[in-house]
Design an enzyme around this catalytic site. Structure first.
Site, short mmCIF file in Angstrom:
data_model
loop_
_atom_site.label_atom_id
_atom_site.label_comp_id
_atom_site.label_asym_id
_atom_site.label_seq_id
_atom_site.Cartn_x
_atom_site.Cartn_y
_atom_site.Cartn_z
N ARG A 172 0.84 -1.19 0.00
CA ARG A 172 0.00 0.00 0.00
C ARG A 172 0.88 1.24 0.00
O ARG A 172 1.88 1.30 0.71
CB ARG A 172 -0.93 0.04 1.24
CG ARG A 172 -2.21 -0.77 1.07
CD ARG A 172 -3.13 -0.14 0.04
NE ARG A 172 -4.38 -0.86 -0.14
CZ ARG A 172 -4.57 -1.83 -1.03
NH1 ARG A 172 -3.57 -2.22 -1.80
NH2 ARG A 172 -5.74 -2.41 -1.15
N GLU A 201 -2.63 8.12 -5.65
CA GLU A 201 -2.86 7.42 -6.91
C GLU A 201 -4.06 8.04 -7.62
O GLU A 201 -5.04 8.42 -6.98
CB GLU A 201 -3.10 5.94 -6.65
CG GLU A 201 -1.90 5.23 -6.04
CD GLU A 201 -2.12 3.74 -5.81
OE1 GLU A 201 -3.20 3.24 -6.21
OE2 GLU A 201 -1.24 3.08 -5.26
N HIS A 220 -0.18 -0.01 -9.88
CA HIS A 220 -0.97 -0.81 -8.95
C HIS A 220 -1.48 -2.09 -9.62
O HIS A 220 -2.69 -2.35 -9.68
CB HIS A 220 -2.14 0.00 -8.38
CG HIS A 220 -2.57 -0.46 -7.02
ND1 HIS A 220 -2.93 0.40 -6.01
CD2 HIS A 220 -2.70 -1.70 -6.49
CE1 HIS A 220 -3.27 -0.28 -4.93
NE2 HIS A 220 -3.15 -1.56 -5.20
#
Length: 482
Positions: A172, A201, A220
């Site tokens: 994360r 993000e 991601h």
């Protein structure tokens, strides 16, 4: 707050930082995640990033596409015999470690919830976090993002790493301090980094991470395989179906797990705990200050946490406008400043299993003991210092009185006068003491009128009269009906 019928939120993946867990818990909503479906995908992506980092694959690809051929610029390092340090040792980290062992790496890890024996069985050496960071040639992060873990790896930690070490984050964004990382890479302390997740993000074009030649970035992609997307979707749907159809709670992040076998085996005592909470709430006067629960006998060795939640749900059931259930009951107690203490003893006492609950208010305190007869018959077997056997359902009339002839008959006469039928009756004394004080508990078919209660209070020898309304026999709370 808008989801009045919302009972469960399922995250098709591991991370739940995009869900307001506190708000869900306050609203009694279970939050579950699907932690197993994308485990392999995330582990494989971590290993792919590790290999790319070791051999400069991304940079070399861009170089050759730009029409150049300077092989010496991209001399890499072998990962054989290198030390892989893992922050966290959950499912993904274990899969990464298994693959790293197969590639000839030595794996060390830190995790406060894993024993040395468990790690050793997986060919992993467990250490303190500072030692893992200091010894790792490659450091990989596998912990959830929360306030405790935000910037877990920052300036101090990066400075303690070996010069030339490399770092990966496929967990994360925010666990790794990106500003501190850039500084460490720029000054040569860290040879390179591979990042799949970021503090913000999507990553913007202005991010200095994009322009650094020693940092590899992917958008991601940890769980982005065809297989993983299908698996987490199926897993998340299955979690919702299980909860809504059978009451099974798996992979919850805000409530203890419950499976059908646990629910079935504890159903009777969940009902008792819930009814004791409602009973004491109806009996008490004044604001509750503290509660104490004592589990005795066989039940003391079971999952008493869920029984405690059931008691709290019953205690608050009629005191709040919000729905109270196993998820939010204890939190609501805490928010109202009500202390909760738990005791457990394997000593059976008079029953194979029993639960004693005590509630102290600013005006009085009461203690009630309940047990289960058979499989599903909740019984009140103690109230304050009195022993008895009373049914825990319907309208309960509780009256304290002198232990002399005529009291029970007088109460019965008043009930008859006001058209209230008595279904069950129990009388309790303190031990074997006769002729002093006693208590009566009547299960009535209807709630007595104010006039009837006043007549009872005027009866000679009666010191107090109270009515408590409990659910009918066999009626379970919504969260226990599945």
């Amino acid at each position: 707050n808008a989801g009045k019928k919302l009972r469960v939120i399922a995250r098709a993946g591991v991370g739940v930082d995009n869900i307001d867990i506190e708000a869900a818990t306050k609203n009694g909503i279970i939050v579950v995640n699907a932690p197993t479906g994308n485990t392999v995908a995330a582990a494989e992506h971590t290993v792919a990033m590790l290999m790319s980092l070791a051999r400069n694959i991304v940079q070399a690809d861009a170089h050759i596409r730009n029409g150049e051929w300077k092989r010496s610029k991209f001399t890499g390092v072998e990962i054989r015999d290198k030390v892989l340090g893992s922050i966290g040792l959950g499912r993904v980290a274990q899969e990464v470690a298994r693959r790293a062992n197969g590639l000839g790496m030595r794996v060390i890890a830190t995790d406060p919830f894993v024993t040395e024996e468990y790690a050793a069985q997986r060919n992993i050496k467990l250490m303190e976090m500072a030692d893992v960071i200091r010894q790792a040639d490659f450091l990989t992060i596998h912990v959830p993002l929360n306030e405790q873990n935000r910037h877990l790896i920052s300036t101090k930690e990066l400075a303690s790493m070996q010069t030339g070490a490399r770092i990966l984050n496929v967990a994360r964004g925010g666990i790794l301090d990106e500003e501190a990382l850039l500084e460490a890479v720029n000054n040569g302390k860290i040879a390179g980094a591979a990042l799949d997740v970021f503090e913000e993000e999507p990553l913007t074009k202005e991010s200095p991470l994009l322009s650094h030649p020693n940092i590899i970035v992917t958008p991601h992609l940890g769980a982005s395989t065809e297989e993983a997307q299908t698996q987490v979707a199926v897993e998340a749907a299955g979690l919702v179906i299980d909860y809504l159809t059978t009451g099974t709670i798996r992979h919850a992040v805000n409530v203890a797990p419950l499976d059908p076998q646990t629910i079935q085996s504890l159903r009777g005592y969940l009902d008792v705990a819930y009814r004791l909470g409602m009973f004491l709430a109806g009996l008490q006067s004044g604001g509750a200050k503290s509660c104490r629960l004592t589990y005795r006998g066989e039940i003391a060795g079971r999952d008493t946490k869920v029984l405690t939640a059931a008691f709290a749900a019953g205690l608050l059931q009629n005191a709040l406008e919000d729905e109270v259930n196993l998820v939010n009951a204890e939190l609501m107690l805490q928010e109202r400043g009500i202390d909760l203490a738990i005791e457990a003893s394997s000593d059976m006492g008079a029953f194979r299993s029993s639960l004693t609950a005590e509630v102290i208010t600013d005006q009085a305190q009461h203690r009630a003991t309940g047990t289960v007869f058979g499989q599903s018959m909740p019984r009140l077997v103690g109230l304050d210092n009195y022993r008895m056997e009373a049914y825990l359902d319907g309208f309960l009339l509780i009256f304290n009185h002198e232990d002399v002839p005529g009291i029970i008959g007088g109460i019965g006469t008043i009930c008859g006068k006001h058209g209230v039928n008595i279904g069950q009756m129990a009388v309790g004394r303190v031990g074997d003491e006769q002729g002093v004080h006693a208590i009566g508990v009547l299960n009535l078919d209807a709630e007595p009128s104010a006039a009837a209660l006043e007549d009872m209070r005027q009866l000679a020898g009666v010191s107090s009269v109270k009515v408590v309304h409990l659910p009918p026999a066999g009626e379970l709370p919504a969260w226990l009906q599945a």
